[in-house]
Scaffold this active site. Structure first.
Site, mmCIF file in Angstrom:
data_model
loop_
_atom_site.group_PDB
_atom_site.id
_atom_site.type_symbol
_atom_site.label_atom_id
_atom_site.label_comp_id
_atom_site.label_asym_id
_atom_site.label_seq_id
_atom_site.Cartn_x
_atom_site.Cartn_y
_atom_site.Cartn_z
ATOM 1 N N THR A 208 -12.440 2.284 -5.144
ATOM 2 C CA THR A 208 -12.783 2.658 -6.492
ATOM 3 C C THR A 208 -14.334 3.475 -5.903
ATOM 4 O OG1 THR A 208 -14.131 0.767 -6.320
ATOM 5 C CG2 THR A 208 -12.115 0.665 -7.825
ATOM 6 N N PRO A 209 -13.981 4.792 -5.385
ATOM 7 C CA PRO A 209 -15.021 5.454 -4.887
ATOM 8 C C PRO A 209 -15.898 6.142 -5.760
ATOM 9 C CG PRO A 209 -12.853 6.870 -4.632
ATOM 10 C CD PRO A 209 -12.662 5.383 -4.968
ATOM 11 N N GLU B 114 -15.042 -9.557 -4.906
ATOM 12 C CA GLU B 114 -15.006 -9.915 -3.416
ATOM 13 C C GLU B 114 -16.563 -9.616 -2.901
ATOM 14 O OE1 GLU B 114 -12.937 -11.808 -1.710
ATOM 15 O OE2 GLU B 114 -14.732 -11.964 -0.663
ATOM 16 N N CYS C 51 -20.078 0.309 0.028
ATOM 17 C CA CYS C 51 -20.395 -0.435 -1.358
ATOM 18 C C CYS C 51 -21.804 -0.006 -1.815
ATOM 19 C CB CYS C 51 -20.003 -1.967 -1.241
ATOM 20 S SG CYS C 51 -18.321 -2.162 -0.645
ATOM 21 N N PHE C 52 -22.692 -0.344 -1.188
ATOM 22 C CA PHE C 52 -24.140 -0.366 -1.804
ATOM 23 C C PHE C 52 -24.438 0.954 -2.524
ATOM 24 C CE2 PHE C 52 -26.360 -3.516 1.291
ATOM 25 C CZ PHE C 52 -25.582 -4.720 0.662
ATOM 26 N N ASP D 262 0.881 -1.204 -0.070
ATOM 27 C CA ASP D 262 -0.074 0.020 0.122
ATOM 28 C C ASP D 262 0.822 1.090 0.085
ATOM 29 O OD1 ASP D 262 -3.392 0.304 1.066
ATOM 30 O OD2 ASP D 262 -2.238 2.010 0.827
ATOM 31 N N LEU E 35 -17.525 -10.461 0.456
ATOM 32 C CA LEU E 35 -17.312 -10.620 1.947
ATOM 33 C C LEU E 35 -18.183 -9.238 2.526
ATOM 34 C CD1 LEU E 35 -15.440 -8.093 3.520
ATOM 35 C CD2 LEU E 35 -13.576 -9.637 2.275
ATOM 36 N N LYS F 206 -22.489 3.386 -3.569
ATOM 37 C CA LYS F 206 -21.454 3.413 -4.555
ATOM 38 C C LYS F 206 -21.630 2.541 -5.925
ATOM 39 C CE LYS F 206 -17.372 1.436 -3.887
ATOM 40 N NZ LYS F 206 -17.002 0.264 -5.009
ATOM 41 N N ALA G 34 -26.602 -4.654 -5.600
ATOM 42 C CA ALA G 34 -28.014 -3.836 -6.179
ATOM 43 C C ALA G 34 -29.170 -4.809 -5.500
ATOM 44 C CB ALA G 34 -28.188 -3.853 -7.845
HETATM 45 N N1 LIG Z 1 -15.158 -2.826 2.040
HETATM 46 C C1 LIG Z 1 -15.741 -3.868 1.818
HETATM 47 O O1 LIG Z 1 -16.483 -4.648 2.504
HETATM 48 C C2 LIG Z 1 -15.682 -4.271 0.063
HETATM 49 C C3 LIG Z 1 -16.276 -5.615 -0.225
HETATM 50 C C4 LIG Z 1 -16.133 -6.206 -1.280
HETATM 51 C C5 LIG Z 1 -15.566 -5.289 -2.288
HETATM 52 N N2 LIG Z 1 -14.860 -4.164 -1.849
HETATM 53 C C6 LIG Z 1 -14.214 -3.477 -3.126
HETATM 54 O O2 LIG Z 1 -13.047 -3.587 -2.935
HETATM 55 C C7 LIG Z 1 -12.196 -2.196 -3.129
HETATM 56 C C8 LIG Z 1 -11.398 -1.812 -2.193
HETATM 57 O O3 LIG Z 1 -12.318 -1.548 -1.224
HETATM 58 P P1 LIG Z 1 -11.712 -1.349 0.524
HETATM 59 O O4 LIG Z 1 -12.840 -1.338 1.448
HETATM 60 O O5 LIG Z 1 -10.564 -2.279 0.818
HETATM 61 O O6 LIG Z 1 -11.057 0.012 0.200
HETATM 62 P P2 LIG Z 1 -9.869 0.749 1.349
HETATM 63 O O7 LIG Z 1 -10.028 2.224 0.960
HETATM 64 O O8 LIG Z 1 -10.155 0.257 2.652
HETATM 65 O O9 LIG Z 1 -8.463 0.226 0.835
HETATM 66 C C9 LIG Z 1 -7.821 0.869 -0.335
HETATM 67 C C10 LIG Z 1 -6.563 0.782 0.020
HETATM 68 O O10 LIG Z 1 -5.797 0.748 -1.360
HETATM 69 C C11 LIG Z 1 -4.553 1.699 -1.337
HETATM 70 N N3 LIG Z 1 -4.289 2.185 -2.722
HETATM 71 C C12 LIG Z 1 -4.737 2.984 -3.625
HETATM 72 N N4 LIG Z 1 -4.302 3.269 -4.617
HETATM 73 C C13 LIG Z 1 -2.995 2.701 -4.588
HETATM 74 C C14 LIG Z 1 -1.986 2.376 -5.340
HETATM 75 N N5 LIG Z 1 -1.697 2.977 -6.535
HETATM 76 N N6 LIG Z 1 -0.798 1.655 -4.804
HETATM 77 C C15 LIG Z 1 -1.108 1.103 -3.791
HETATM 78 N N7 LIG Z 1 -1.881 1.311 -2.801
HETATM 79 C C16 LIG Z 1 -3.274 2.024 -3.260
HETATM 80 C C17 LIG Z 1 -5.276 2.688 -0.206
HETATM 81 O O11 LIG Z 1 -4.297 3.486 0.117
HETATM 82 C C18 LIG Z 1 -5.876 2.021 0.483
HETATM 83 O O12 LIG Z 1 -5.278 1.875 1.763
HETATM 84 C C19 LIG Z 1 -13.057 -1.339 -3.599
HETATM 85 O O13 LIG Z 1 -13.575 -1.505 -5.004
HETATM 86 C C20 LIG Z 1 -14.515 -1.676 -3.173
HETATM 87 O O14 LIG Z 1 -15.837 -1.484 -3.680
HETATM 88 C C21 LIG Z 1 -15.080 -3.509 -0.927
HETATM 89 O O1 LIG Z 2 -31.390 -6.759 6.536
HETATM 90 C C1 LIG Z 2 -30.654 -5.856 6.575
HETATM 91 C C2 LIG Z 2 -29.323 -5.991 6.057
HETATM 92 C C3 LIG Z 2 -28.210 -5.059 5.948
HETATM 93 N N1 LIG Z 2 -28.541 -3.883 6.481
HETATM 94 C C4 LIG Z 2 -27.742 -2.677 6.327
HETATM 95 O O2 LIG Z 2 -27.157 -2.866 4.873
HETATM 96 C C5 LIG Z 2 -25.827 -2.155 5.116
HETATM 97 C C6 LIG Z 2 -25.041 -3.181 4.669
HETATM 98 O O3 LIG Z 2 -24.736 -4.382 5.282
HETATM 99 P P1 LIG Z 2 -23.843 -5.575 4.763
HETATM 100 O O4 LIG Z 2 -24.351 -6.169 3.314
HETATM 101 O O5 LIG Z 2 -24.195 -6.605 5.847
HETATM 102 O O6 LIG Z 2 -22.595 -5.264 4.762
HETATM 103 P P2 LIG Z 2 -21.384 -4.765 3.622
HETATM 104 O O7 LIG Z 2 -20.227 -4.994 4.461
HETATM 105 O O8 LIG Z 2 -21.551 -3.312 3.319
HETATM 106 O O9 LIG Z 2 -21.374 -5.879 2.727
HETATM 107 C C7 LIG Z 2 -21.962 -5.656 1.338
HETATM 108 O O10 LIG Z 2 -20.978 -4.745 0.435
HETATM 109 C C8 LIG Z 2 -20.082 -5.531 0.390
HETATM 110 C C9 LIG Z 2 -19.155 -4.710 -0.526
HETATM 111 O O11 LIG Z 2 -19.448 -4.948 -1.891
HETATM 112 C C10 LIG Z 2 -20.131 -7.016 -0.270
HETATM 113 O O12 LIG Z 2 -18.947 -7.573 -0.561
HETATM 114 C C11 LIG Z 2 -21.332 -7.691 0.627
HETATM 115 O O13 LIG Z 2 -21.750 -9.047 -0.161
HETATM 116 C C12 LIG Z 2 -22.494 -6.829 0.858
HETATM 117 O O14 LIG Z 2 -23.372 -7.628 1.728
HETATM 118 C C13 LIG Z 2 -25.388 -2.005 6.737
HETATM 119 O O15 LIG Z 2 -25.607 -0.641 6.811
HETATM 120 C C14 LIG Z 2 -26.510 -2.878 7.367
HETATM 121 O O16 LIG Z 2 -26.935 -2.431 8.475
HETATM 122 C C15 LIG Z 2 -30.187 -3.450 6.938
HETATM 123 O O17 LIG Z 2 -30.277 -2.507 7.124
HETATM 124 N N2 LIG Z 2 -30.864 -4.456 6.904
#
Ligand SMILES: NC(=O)c1ccc[n+]([C@@H]2O[C@H](COP(=O)([O-])OP(=O)(O)OC[C@H]3O[C@@H](n4cnc5c(N)ncnc54)[C@H](O)[C@@H]3O)[C@@H](O)[C@H]2O)c1
Ligand SMILES: O=c1ccn([C@@H]2O[C@H](COP(=O)(O)OP(=O)(O)O[C@H]3O[C@H](CO)[C@@H](O)[C@H](O)[C@H]3O)[C@@H](O)[C@H]2O)c(=O)[nH]1
Length: 467
Positions: A93-94, A162, A278-279, A35, A164, A281, A227
């Site tokens: 990817t904001p 991903e 995520c949702f 990072d 999760l 965005k 979605a």
């Molecule tokens: N947060 C989630 O639960 C979740 C779940 C599934 C998918 N995603 C997706 O995964 C991606 C990452 O999400 P996140 O929540 O981990 O983001 P995050 O902001 O927590 O982490 C991203 C990291 O990337 C680093 N970074 C950016 N540009 C860089 C570069 N050029 N070189 C090295 N490091 C760099 C940043 O410093 C930051 O620490 C997004 O596209 C998001 O939509 C997130």
């Molecule tokens: O019945 C429900 C379920 C969820 N939530 C809310 O919805 C948001 C998202 O919850 P959740 O989906 O559990 O957490 P995220 O970490 O945002 O995970 C979602 O977004 C991730 C990033 O893309 C995906 O990877 C996951 O599959 C997807 O569940 C939170 O504010 C929850 O409180 C509710 O209000 N009611």
């Protein structure tokens, strides 16, 4: 190709837990997470495991087991790219905050920077894996950058979104419903790259749960999944308002419809609104994509999910103001919870932020307690909105480290996150120390209505009609 060395660019909420689990389940693979954020890498390398930058149940134990064995955190991005056969891109990817697509499209600048860096550094063939959530067809842009700016080496692009959820990341990674891998299935090299990644996951995931598709299906499935999930929350939240007006109880309605196997019981908890990074965005991104193809009806359909969510947050704060005799000016309101859901320290897009902002506009005084979110983060969330000066935010809103202190002498308590511990508080003690009438606004439906009312609270639960 048998993978022995993986690099992951981006040590965030996805990169950290995902790679820690790969390292745990594949002791034969060296995994390096890099990072550009030095503070974040320092925190991942901290000897105090409470200081890891991401809080997830079970994560610290895995990092303890693997770090220094086959899991490494580093800021040496070039070195890790050079050494790896497979590179995951897991950067943020904001939503774009400028230019064309502002407020809707995904900002892909960090993705492009990674692609250019990989192209510059790579001296051998590499498999590049999209782990970040991306608009459909991004793989073709990455491929174009890699092929046009690289050193003549071959790149294969895979999409491996991903799924999760935060708060349950470790469990979700250890036992995923499915793993999705998209690749260029029209070529031998593409199929071989897919096979390499399937092999990595097959160390702990049954093959039947590893789904392979073409690149575009994989990229679009991620946006589609989010979605659909968010749509369920907005659907039940839209019903919560109808429940309140009609005397129905949304939790009873959820149970009744969830027992229909075609609907299913999950993701039907009415709330103060969905949050998380995520949702919103990803749906905005989907809406933007649909619009860019001229698919306006599809765009409007999905945009409604966001509009209902905004309405739900505003409706919650409006109800607080209305119930407190149409004014909260100078009144104290305690917030229990600031994180966007329980078991995470993440506050991105948390509904608490919008609800607080609305109430501060009404000159309320807020005291916040969250078991995992630090004071600095809460103020940063508010300051980011630019609604009022940093000084005003700090004078109107205080962050407490003790829930009883946060609720002391307040006119109302609002539950913004469903942390389990809130259920076990000594609510009689809280009641005794509050202004009367003592109001509780339960935005997560976690407290027991009868028990709260028998203590003496005026208790409002989201989606529970009083008629
Ligand atoms: N947060 C989630 O639960 C979740 C779940 C599934 C998918 N995603 C997706 O995964 C991606 C990452 O999400 P996140 O929540 O981990 O983001 P995050 O902001 O927590 O982490 C991203 C990291 O990337 C680093 N970074 C950016 N540009 C860089 C570069 N050029 N070189 C090295 N490091 C760099 C940043 O410093 C930051 O620490 C997004 O596209 C998001 O939509 C997130
Ligand atoms: O019945 C429900 C379920 C969820 N939530 C809310 O919805 C948001 C998202 O919850 P959740 O989906 O559990 O957490 P995220 O970490 O945002 O995970 C979602 O977004 C991730 C990033 O893309 C995906 O990877 C996951 O599959 C997807 O569940 C939170 O504010 C929850 O409180 C509710 O209000 N009611």
């Amino acid at each position: 190709m048998k993978i022995k060395n993986i690099c992951c660019i981006g040590a965030g909420y996805v990169g950290g837990p995902t790679m820690a689990v790969i390292a745990k389940q594949c002791p034969g693979i060296k995994v390096t997470i890099v990072d550009i954020n030095e503070a974040r890498i320092l925190a991942w390398n901290s000897n105090n495991f409470d200081d890891l930058p991401v809080f997830e149940p079970g994560l610290a134990e895995i990092v303890k087991e693997t770090r220094g064995r086959n899991l490494f955190f580093s800021t040496e991005v070039d070195k890790a790219i050079d050494e790896a056969e497979m590179i995951f891109i897991s950067v943020n990817t904001p939503t774009k905050t400028y230019g064309k697509g502002k407020g809707m499209a995904a900002d892909l600048k960090y993705i492009e920077l990674c692609a250019r860096q990989i192209a510059r550094v790579a001296k051998q063939d590499k498999i590049v894996v999209e782990k970040s959530t991306l608009p459909v067809r991004t793989a073709s842009a990455i491929k174009s950058i890699l092929d046009n700016t690289g050193n003549g080496v071959q790149f294969q692009i895979l999409s491996n979104p991903e799924f999760l959820a935060e708060g349950t990341a470790v469990q979700d990674l250890l036992n995923p419903d499915r793993v999705l891998i998209g690749g260029d299935t029209s070529t031998k090299e593409g199929n071989e790259a897919v096979k390499s990644l399937v092999e990595v996951y097959s160390n702990w995931i049954p093959l039947a749960q590893i789904l392979t598709t073409n690149l575009w299906s994989s990229e679009l499935s991620k946006l589609t999944a989010n979605a659909f999930l968010a749509q369920r929350v907005s659907s039940i939240n839209a019903m919560s308002e109808i429940c309140e007006e009609t005397g129905a109880d949304v939790q009873e309605v959820s149970k009744a419809i969830g027992m229909d196997s075609r609907i299913g019981p999950k993701f039907l908890n009415a709330s103060v609104g969905f949050g998380g990074s995520c949702f919103q965005k990803d749906i905005l991104n989907l809406v933007y994509i649909a619009k860019s193809y001229g698919l306006n009806e599809a765009a409007d359909y999905w945009e409604q999910v966001i509009l209902i969510n905004e309405h739900q947050k505003n409706r919650f704060s409006d109800n607080i103001v209305k119930t407190l005799y149409n004014t909260v000016s100078g009144k104290n309101i305690a917030f229990l919870g600031w994180a966007f859901k329980k078991d995470t320290n993440d506050t991105r897009e948390s509904p608490a932020i919008k609800v607080a902002d609305n109430l501060l506009n009404e000159q309320a005084l807020i005291s916040v307690y969250d078991p995992k979110v630090i004071e600095e983060r809460i103020y940063a969330d508010l300051d980011y909105l630019n609604t009022r000066s940093e000084e005003e935010n700090r004078s109107l809103l205080k962050v407490m480290t003790n829930p009883y202190q946060a609720c002391d002498n307040v006119h109302a308590v609002a539950v913004l996150t469903e942390w389990d511990e809130f259920k076990d508080y000594d609510w009689k003690k809280i009641y005794a120390n509050m202004q009367k009438p003592a109001f509780v606004f339960d935005g997560r439906g976690v407290l027991n209505k009868e028990a709260m009312e028998s203590i003496g609270f005026v208790y409002y639960k989201i989606g529970s009609g009083s008629k």
